[in-house]
Each structure stands twice: as structure tokens, then as C-alpha cells.
Enzyme design. Sequence first.
Site, PDB file in Angstrom:
ATOM      1  N   SER A 140      22.804  35.873  30.870  1.00  0.00           N
ATOM      2  CA  SER A 140      23.003  35.217  32.177  1.00  0.00           C
ATOM      3  C   SER A 140      24.338  34.499  32.128  1.00  0.00           C
ATOM      4  O   SER A 140      24.805  34.121  31.046  1.00  0.00           O
ATOM      5  CB  SER A 140      21.875  34.206  32.384  1.00  0.00           C
ATOM      6  OG  SER A 140      22.208  33.300  33.404  1.00  0.00           O
ATOM      7  N   TYR A 153      17.081  26.816  30.306  1.00  0.00           N
ATOM      8  CA  TYR A 153      17.504  28.204  30.549  1.00  0.00           C
ATOM      9  C   TYR A 153      18.896  28.450  29.953  1.00  0.00           C
ATOM     10  O   TYR A 153      19.133  29.468  29.295  1.00  0.00           O
ATOM     11  CB  TYR A 153      17.476  28.459  32.060  1.00  0.00           C
ATOM     12  CG  TYR A 153      17.708  29.892  32.469  1.00  0.00           C
ATOM     13  CD1 TYR A 153      16.701  30.836  32.333  1.00  0.00           C
ATOM     14  CD2 TYR A 153      18.929  30.294  33.006  1.00  0.00           C
ATOM     15  CE1 TYR A 153      16.904  32.158  32.725  1.00  0.00           C
ATOM     16  CE2 TYR A 153      19.142  31.602  33.398  1.00  0.00           C
ATOM     17  CZ  TYR A 153      18.129  32.536  33.254  1.00  0.00           C
ATOM     18  OH  TYR A 153      18.339  33.838  33.637  1.00  0.00           O
TER      19      TYR A 153
END
Length: 268
Positions: A140, A153
Site C-alpha cells: 500500500s 495499517y
Amino acid sequence: MKDKIVLITGGSRGIGKAVAETLATAGALVVITARTQNELDQTAKEIRAKNGRVLALAADVTDYDQLLELKQTVHQQLGKLDIAVINAGVIEPVNPGWKCDARTWQKNIDINLSGAFLTTHVALNDMVEKGSGTIIFISSGAASHPVAGWSAYCAAKAGVDHLNRTLAHELSQADLDIKTYSVYPGIVSTAMQEVIRTKTREEFPSVERFRGYYENDMLRSPQDPANLILWLCKTNPDHLNGQVVSIDEDSIRTQMAKDLGIEKPQSR
Ligand code: NAP
């Protein structure tokens, strides 16, 4: 891809589902896993309706015993794994570090980082025995850029990228023909983005920007990263081994479109 045995974690919906459909259409035998059996069954039904070959086996990537049981079933029904797409992931908790629930933070790392390693470990043993293989992690932008409200995250995805680099280094030092890649899929229209858009500005200061991506039709289709992953599985590029491979890179989109004979995905 004919008869390649591919494990896809988080294969029930979103990016994982598109990867499963795409690789099955290309002739692979796909094994999809996630925690929710009925969602897996629905995806498997859709793949079979298009003549794809698929096994839908529920497992939680944080539970190593469940992963070993899954592998045993795959061995009995199909054989040893050639490829693993380590895609299962969650975004929660979304809140600044001093406000978020600490146990949910720990759970995020359990799924996104430890779960990625546990699944890789299960798959790598098959590949070492076979003498070849491919591991594809889903990274990501949050791995390299801090995003307020996403500390778990961001930390997990940074860990995944460095796990990818380290494994590639270990495998090449050991002279094993196993490649590992970390794919940056773009900002993709999935259930995860729906969750992100429900947050308040206090929980997630950039929420309006993300709502804007949706309202202005700027999200990628899951088919774009699925095609990128198909391209990596088919070509196993040496020069990208251990690297982060981004759909946002023009040269990557150009090469994959040329090699796959498809229209080049748009820049976003
Ligand atoms: P999604 O639609 O929410 O799908 C997540 C998948 O992971 C589901 O199949 C889910 O099924 C599974 N999963 C979650 N926790 C699991 C666990 N403990 N064990 C096994 N499976 C589990 O999300 P997505 O957007 O497709 O995300 C897929 C991957 O892409 C994630 O790694 C995500 O971080 C990454 N990514 C997404 C975007 C984006 O914009 N969407 C951007 C960058 C990276 P169950 O809940 O039934 O287990």
C-alpha cells in the site's frame, strides 16, 4: 498459468476475488481462502460458472494450525503450491494512535503482517520442495507514507514490504528459484474503501479526500491490480524481484499491457 496451483488469501471479495477470477481464467487451479465460508462459496460459484477451477477453503490467516490444515487439503485435492498471493488484510483501527483501541491495533498487525508471514511460510515450504515459485504480497502507499489515523495499517504494510525484500534476499542467497514481489494496487474500489469513507474527520483527517476519490470516479477497478499480478505470475521479472511493483508506475502499466495484450490501465 495452465495447471499452476495458486493460493489467494482474502480471495472471497475485492482485489483477491478479481485475482482469483483472472488467474482461473488463465488456466490456474486457484485456492481461495478467507474467514467467511459463504462469501468464499459465492465467489467459487461465479468462477466455476466461467469454467474456472477453484477450491474455497475457510481459514484465518492468524491461525497457523488452520493454515496447515488448509495446505493438507490442497495437497490431497490438487498438489503442492506454485504461487501464493498474500492479499488478506484489514484497515481497522482507524483513529490516531493515542485514541485507537490497542487490541484492535494488535489484531491489525496479527492479520496484515504476522498473517502474511504465516501464509508465506506454509507456501514457501512447498515451493522449496518444488524448486521454484512466486510469492506476491499486497502492499500500500501507506507502507512508505505516514497516514494519520492508520498507524497500525502503515506499520504492518511497511513490515510487509521489508519482509518481501528480506525474503527475496534470503532466497537468492540460497540459490532458490523463488521470486517475491510486493504489489502496490492503487486506491481500489472495494469493501475496505467503503469502511474508510464511513470514518469521521476526527478518526481519519483525510476522509474527505477519500470520499472525493469515490465521488469523482477516481478509484481503480480491482481488475487493474489483478492484471498486474497475472503479469508478474506469467513473467516472473528478475529485475523486480524483492521490489515494490506499483500500478501507478507508467513503465509497469505499459509493459504489462504489452505483454498481456490488453489495454493499458489509466493513470489515476
Ligand atoms: P476487502 O474487500 O475488505 O477484502 C479483504 C479480504 O481479506 C476478504 O476476503 C476478507 O475476508 C479477508 N480477510 C480479512 N481478514 C482475514 C483473516 N484474518 N484471515 C483470512 N482472510 C481475511 O479489501 P481489499 O481492498 O480487497 O484488500 C485486499 C488487500 O489489498 C489488503 O491487503 C489491503 O490492505 C490491500 N490494499 C487495498 C487497497 C484499496 O484501496 N482497496 C489499497 C492498497 C492495498 P473475511 O473478512 O471473510 O476474512
